[in-house]
Design a protein around this motif. Structure first.
Motif, PDB file in Angstrom:
ATOM      1  N   ALA A   1      -8.069   8.074  -2.571  1.00  0.00           N
ATOM      2  CA  ALA A   1      -8.904   6.926  -2.232  1.00  0.00           C
ATOM      3  C   ALA A   1      -8.032   5.667  -2.241  1.00  0.00           C
ATOM      4  N   PRO A   2      -8.441   4.605  -1.544  1.00  0.00           N
ATOM      5  CA  PRO A   2      -7.657   3.368  -1.545  1.00  0.00           C
ATOM      6  C   PRO A   2      -7.489   2.812  -2.953  1.00  0.00           C
TER       7      PRO A   2
ATOM      8  N   PRO B   1      -5.357  -0.374  -5.502  1.00  0.00           N
ATOM      9  CA  PRO B   1      -4.541  -1.595  -5.529  1.00  0.00           C
ATOM     10  C   PRO B   1      -3.072  -1.208  -5.373  1.00  0.00           C
ATOM     11  N   PRO B   2      -2.191  -2.140  -5.053  1.00  0.00           N
ATOM     12  CA  PRO B   2      -0.770  -1.793  -4.897  1.00  0.00           C
ATOM     13  C   PRO B   2      -0.231  -1.019  -6.097  1.00  0.00           C
ATOM     14  N   THR B   3       0.220   0.186  -5.843  1.00  0.00           N
ATOM     15  CA  THR B   3       0.631   1.100  -6.918  1.00  0.00           C
ATOM     16  C   THR B   3       2.016   1.684  -6.671  1.00  0.00           C
ATOM     17  N   VAL B   4       2.317   2.053  -5.430  1.00  0.00           N
ATOM     18  CA  VAL B   4       3.597   2.660  -5.054  1.00  0.00           C
ATOM     19  C   VAL B   4       4.191   1.799  -3.945  1.00  0.00           C
ATOM     20  N   PHE B   5       5.433   1.369  -4.122  1.00  0.00           N
ATOM     21  CA  PHE B   5       5.994   0.336  -3.255  1.00  0.00           C
ATOM     22  C   PHE B   5       7.107   0.846  -2.332  1.00  0.00           C
ATOM     23  N   HIS B   6       7.552   2.055  -2.552  1.00  0.00           N
ATOM     24  CA  HIS B   6       8.550   2.698  -1.704  1.00  0.00           C
ATOM     25  C   HIS B   6       8.064   4.115  -1.405  1.00  0.00           C
TER      26      HIS B   6
ATOM     27  N   GLY C   1      -4.018   1.313   1.887  1.00  0.00           N
ATOM     28  CA  GLY C   1      -4.128   1.368   0.436  1.00  0.00           C
ATOM     29  C   GLY C   1      -4.221   2.765  -0.130  1.00  0.00           C
ATOM     30  N   THR C   2      -4.331   3.772   0.723  1.00  0.00           N
ATOM     31  CA  THR C   2      -4.338   5.149   0.235  1.00  0.00           C
ATOM     32  C   THR C   2      -2.915   5.575  -0.123  1.00  0.00           C
ATOM     33  N   LEU C   3      -2.810   6.632  -0.902  1.00  0.00           N
ATOM     34  CA  LEU C   3      -1.520   7.237  -1.197  1.00  0.00           C
ATOM     35  C   LEU C   3      -1.468   8.609  -0.536  1.00  0.00           C
TER      36      LEU C   3
ATOM     37  N   GLY D   1      -6.518   9.971 -12.841  1.00  0.00           N
ATOM     38  CA  GLY D   1      -7.950   9.743 -12.628  1.00  0.00           C
ATOM     39  C   GLY D   1      -8.301   9.281 -11.231  1.00  0.00           C
ATOM     40  N   VAL D   2      -7.355   9.323 -10.322  1.00  0.00           N
ATOM     41  CA  VAL D   2      -7.587   8.797  -8.976  1.00  0.00           C
ATOM     42  C   VAL D   2      -8.234   9.874  -8.102  1.00  0.00           C
ATOM     43  N   PRO D   3      -9.337   9.542  -7.411  1.00  0.00           N
ATOM     44  CA  PRO D   3      -9.980  10.546  -6.542  1.00  0.00           C
ATOM     45  C   PRO D   3      -9.107  10.895  -5.340  1.00  0.00           C
ATOM     46  N   VAL D   4      -9.154  12.167  -4.972  1.00  0.00           N
ATOM     47  CA  VAL D   4      -8.529  12.614  -3.732  1.00  0.00           C
ATOM     48  C   VAL D   4      -9.601  12.596  -2.648  1.00  0.00           C
ATOM     49  N   MET D   5      -9.330  11.839  -1.596  1.00  0.00           N
ATOM     50  CA  MET D   5     -10.324  11.639  -0.540  1.00  0.00           C
ATOM     51  C   MET D   5     -10.362  12.807   0.439  1.00  0.00           C
ATOM     52  N   ARG D   6      -9.163  13.333   0.762  1.00  0.00           N
ATOM     53  CA  ARG D   6      -9.110  14.447   1.694  1.00  0.00           C
ATOM     54  C   ARG D   6      -7.747  15.120   1.605  1.00  0.00           C
TER      55      ARG D   6
END
Length: 386
Positions: A229-230, A232-237, A267-269, A305-310
């Protein structure tokens, strides 16, 4: 005017169509589906130099990395490509992998790649959410990312502006040849004629070649990606474990996985990556997704704890010696190939198109094209590298 038919409307086909149209060829693009609808739509959009050892593929990657900004600067709708020159960070979590990473980076520096060692403080500043359990880290400022479907359609649109014609929903079923020369491809909608034909069908290149009467040892290799899921800025590279390089170069058909984590503009990872040889079996395997998630959590524990959207998966064109296939087919006059990039086709497409264009024009390419020739053992012998 020479008529060129490009078979495939994915990233590599789109890049080739654009270069050839701009070079003055009369170009038609034929695809059994739609633009960027298959392998390209199921990739991460990587434009990497960090994962390639010194040699022909790295030379092609460096050429492509130089060309990408120039190409995008010339595209009226370049924003669709979402170009992100974010750089990459490769981390090692064990002493053994740290030694291997340092040696690998040193060999790349000798080949002209910018690779900067990061100490613990610099790594924490660059990626504050990354695990502190890292034995070594290397920053590659040359790594970049695009939105693959957006980039491919922007390239195709520019090809069309230059005169190319796009034919969707036309599957190649056979060849028309005269005097040992390919003069047309058969489709259910009729024959598409031309003076030259570029097989850019990605994982299906082997099948397409077979329908045209030649053997090409390009096979599908499957990969999966998780999308969160989207956030906040978490991974920058683009951040990945040093094991990724080994997974890319592995010959085994069983599952090879490594941790690869990167953000998108939305914003997704994207969490990857896996590599499996399972033919064209498109089933999503929960056990594979579990391995991917577990490896990503080792690098970024805060994602627990981050949801996986797909989740999605796709096929990549695999060649046993891990080199693309670019050039004329000596067995069938008029047939050319631009395929075999496996998971690197997005990044390597720019250089591939430039090399192919020069070869078709009878010019010397900017890099040595001989290692990518069609008649090398790994391509003609069913996958053996001998």
């Amino acid at each position: 005017m020479t008529r060129v038919v490009v078979l495939g409307a994915g990233m590599v086909g789109a890049a080739c169509a654009r270069e050839l149209a701009l070079a003055g060829f009369e170009v038609a693009v034929v695809d059994r589906g739609g633009p960027a609808a298959a392998t390209t739509a199921h990739g991460e959009g990587n434009v990497l130099v960090s994962d390639k050892p010194p040699g022909p593929e790295l030379e092609l990657a460096l050429l492509s990395r130089r060309l990408w900004p120039r190409i995008l600067a010339a595209l009226p709708d370049a924003r669709a490509a979402e170009w992100e020159p974010k750089g990459g960070i490769v981390v090692a979590t064990t002493g053994e992998s740290a030694d291997a990473l340092r040696a690998f980076a040193a060999s790349q520096r000798a080949a002209g790649v910018a690779a900067e060692d990061l100490d613990a403080a610099a790594l924490a500043a660059a990626e504050p959410h990354l695990t502190r359990d890292c034995a070594a880290a290397v920053h590659y400022p040359g790594d970049a990312q695009v939105q693959p479907a957006g980039a491919a359609t922007a390239l195709l649109a520019d090809a069309v502006r230059a005169g190319a014609v796009l034919h969707c929903g036309r599957e190649v079923t056979g060849a028309v040849a005269r005097g040992g020369r390919l003069t047309g491809v058969r489709t259910a909608e009729g024959v598409v004629g031309g003076d030259a034909f570029v097989n850019a069908a990605g994982p299906w290149s082997g099948e397409v070649a077979g329908r045209l009467g030649v053997r090409l040892a390009v096979r599908p290799r499957r990969g999966e990606v998780l999308v969160t899921a989207p956030l906040p800025p978490t991974v920058f590279h683009k951040v990945y474990d040093a094991d990724y390089v080994g997974a890319v170069g592995a010959d085994a058909g069983d599952l090879r996985a490594s941790a690869v984590v990167e953000s998108t503009r939305a914003g997704t990872l994207l969490l990857g990556s896996s590599r499996r040889r399972v033919g064209f079996d498109a089933r999503i395997r929960p056990e594979v997704l579990s391995v991917i998630a577990g490896r990503a959590l080792r690098l970024f524990p805060s994602l627990a704890g981050v949801p996986v959207m797909r989740a999605y998966g796709g096929f990549r064109p695999y060649v046993a010696d891990h080199l693309p296939v670019i050039g004329a087919d000596p067995r069938l006059d008029g047939l050319w190939h631009a395929t075999g990039h496996e998971g690197a086709g997005i990044g390597l497409s720019a250089g591939t198109a430039a090399v192919l264009r020069d070869l078709m024009l009878g010019r010397e390419p900017d890099i040595d094209a001989a290692p990518f020739r069609v008649d090398r053992p790994a391509v003609r012998s069913g996958g053996e590298t001998g």
